[in-house]
Design an enzyme around this catalytic site. Structure first.
Site, PDB file in Angstrom:
ATOM      1  N   ARG A   1       0.943  -1.195  -0.001  1.00  0.00           N
ATOM      2  CA  ARG A   1      -0.013  -0.085  -0.165  1.00  0.00           C
ATOM      3  C   ARG A   1       0.955   1.123   0.208  1.00  0.00           C
ATOM      4  NH1 ARG A   1      -1.843   2.389   4.690  1.00  0.00           N
ATOM      5  NH2 ARG A   1      -2.184   0.227   5.664  1.00  0.00           N
TER       6      ARG A   1
ATOM      7  N   TYR B   1     -14.906  16.694 -15.791  1.00  0.00           N
ATOM      8  CA  TYR B   1     -15.359  15.405 -15.913  1.00  0.00           C
ATOM      9  C   TYR B   1     -16.488  15.445 -14.650  1.00  0.00           C
ATOM     10  CZ  TYR B   1     -15.737  10.361 -14.636  1.00  0.00           C
ATOM     11  OH  TYR B   1     -16.208   9.304 -14.245  1.00  0.00           O
TER      12      TYR B   1
ATOM     13  N   ASP C   1      -5.526  17.876 -15.287  1.00  0.00           N
ATOM     14  CA  ASP C   1      -6.194  16.466 -15.679  1.00  0.00           C
ATOM     15  C   ASP C   1      -5.827  16.165 -17.121  1.00  0.00           C
ATOM     16  OD1 ASP C   1      -7.698  14.461 -16.328  1.00  0.00           O
ATOM     17  OD2 ASP C   1      -9.298  14.371 -14.863  1.00  0.00           O
TER      18      ASP C   1
ATOM     19  N   LYS D   1      -8.909   5.640 -19.537  1.00  0.00           N
ATOM     20  CA  LYS D   1      -9.511   6.038 -20.847  1.00  0.00           C
ATOM     21  C   LYS D   1      -8.339   5.434 -21.804  1.00  0.00           C
ATOM     22  CE  LYS D   1     -12.889   7.440 -18.420  1.00  0.00           C
ATOM     23  NZ  LYS D   1     -12.754   8.775 -17.868  1.00  0.00           N
TER      24      LYS D   1
HETATM   25  C1  LIG Z   1     -12.823   9.001 -16.453  1.00  0.00           C
HETATM   26  C2  LIG Z   1     -12.299  10.310 -16.251  1.00  0.00           C
HETATM   27  C3  LIG Z   1     -11.903  10.693 -14.661  1.00  0.00           C
HETATM   28  C4  LIG Z   1     -12.257   9.688 -13.643  1.00  0.00           C
HETATM   29  O1  LIG Z   1     -11.390   8.469 -13.857  1.00  0.00           O
HETATM   30  P1  LIG Z   1     -11.790   6.941 -13.304  1.00  0.00           P
HETATM   31  O2  LIG Z   1     -10.586   6.248 -13.783  1.00  0.00           O
HETATM   32  O3  LIG Z   1     -13.114   6.682 -13.849  1.00  0.00           O
HETATM   33  O4  LIG Z   1     -12.024   7.146 -11.741  1.00  0.00           O
HETATM   34  C5  LIG Z   1     -11.340  11.733 -14.449  1.00  0.00           C
HETATM   35  N1  LIG Z   1     -11.060  12.775 -15.395  1.00  0.00           N
HETATM   36  C6  LIG Z   1     -11.565  12.512 -16.346  1.00  0.00           C
HETATM   37  C7  LIG Z   1     -11.062  13.468 -17.603  1.00  0.00           C
HETATM   38  C8  LIG Z   1     -12.158  11.464 -16.887  1.00  0.00           C
HETATM   39  O5  LIG Z   1     -12.305  11.297 -18.426  1.00  0.00           O
END
Ligand SMILES: *Cc1c(COP(=O)(O)O)cnc(C)c1O
Length: 277
Positions: free
Chosen positions: A66, A119, A193, A217
């Site tokens: 962890r 998001y 992000d 993604k």
């Molecule tokens: C999907 C997504 C998230 C969240 O990610 P998870 O892996 O589903 O927890 C955050 N930011 C963006 C831009 C996303 O497309």
């Protein structure tokens, strides 16, 4: 942010050690899977030095997965190289990378300025969860309106400017150099992000302090794995793994080593895939 020169420059022994990080312990060109949750420590004194941070994963000393796991750390090294950051560590999801970074950088009563186009999960985290649980509040702005961003950031109060390099799903493109300059002028940390544009945009090379990813993604590419990462200065990544104060260590959104191994095999063709996208 300046990237530190490799520590093995002019040091053959360190070069050999670094090669063991890049290749498997038997010299294989792919990483090995370190499927251990916990690690053996032979000397009690070593344990003390590990708990005080004197010996750590940078010197191949591991305690518990962890905290740090060698395979997850290897995937983190790949992502740090990809984003041009000093360090990175991988998480169980993109949203846990985002929530952990915000909790690490903001204190109770803190303030965030964020893009209005985010998001949905991130938007909910900032709108509902963080105000209720930590009294961390957010001012949402049109990230393309730099005057509005400037006015929303309160010097001495706003701890984080948060936006997506290319927003999901509205595809708003952020001017990362200009937004980073606005935030830095007021002493605010920039968290981007970059889920929608890995290898297309490099936020850290354009001025951002921290880059977060949902690996679920484009990086994963198969819509079969939930995963995330935090890329940034080693000081931030280490603070997030701190045994007493680290958001990743203490909230525990850990990536499994087998998942890290599987994802590591997809990184080499990410460039080809992004070009097709
Ligand atoms: C999907 C997504 C998230 C969240 O990610 P998870 O892996 O589903 O927890 C955050 N930011 C963006 C831009 C996303 O497309």
């Amino acid at each position: 942010m300046a990237v530190a020169p490799p520590p093995w420059e002019n040091d053959p022994a360190a070069a050999l050690a670094s090669v063991r990080h890049v290749f498997g312990e038997h010299g294989g060109v792919n990483m090995s899977i370190e499927a251990s949750a916990t690690f053996t420590v032979v000397e009690p004194e070593t344990m003390r030095r590990m708990f005080t941070g004197e010996l750590g994963p940078d010197r191949d000393f591991f305690i518990y997965s962890r905290h740090f796991n060698p395979t997850v750390l290897n995937l983190g090294r790949q992502l740090a190289a990809l984003e041009g950051t000093e360090a990175a560590y991988c998480t169980a999801s993109g949203i846990s990378a985002i929530s952990s970074v915000l909790l690490q950088l903001c204190s109770s009563g803190g303030h965030v300025v964020a893009s209005a186009t985010l998001y949905g999960g991130t938007h909910a985290l900032l709108t509902h969860f963080l105000p209720r649980t930590c009294n961390i509040t957010t001012t949402f702005v049109d990230i393309t309106d730099h005057e509005a961003v400037k006015n929303a950031i309160v010097q001495g109060r706003t701890q984080v400017l948060f936006f997506e390099s290319i927003s999901n799903p509205t595809l708003t493109v952020a001017d990362i150099p200009e937004l980073s300059k606005i935030a830095h002028d007021k002493g605010t940390t920039v968290v981007v992000d970059n889920t929608f544009s890995p290898m297309v945009l490099s936020p850290a090379r354009l001025g951002a302090d921290v880059v977060v990813h949902s690996i679920s993604k484009f990086i994963s590419g198969g819509a079969d794995v939930i995963a995330g990462a935090v890329c940034g200065p080693a000081s931030l990544v280490n603070s997030m793994m701190d045994l007493h104060q680290g958001a990743l260590m203490l909230l525990g959104p850990t990536m499994n080593a087998k998942v890290a191994f599987e994802l590591s095999e997809r990184i080499p063709h990410l460039g080809l895939r992004m070009k097709e996208h």
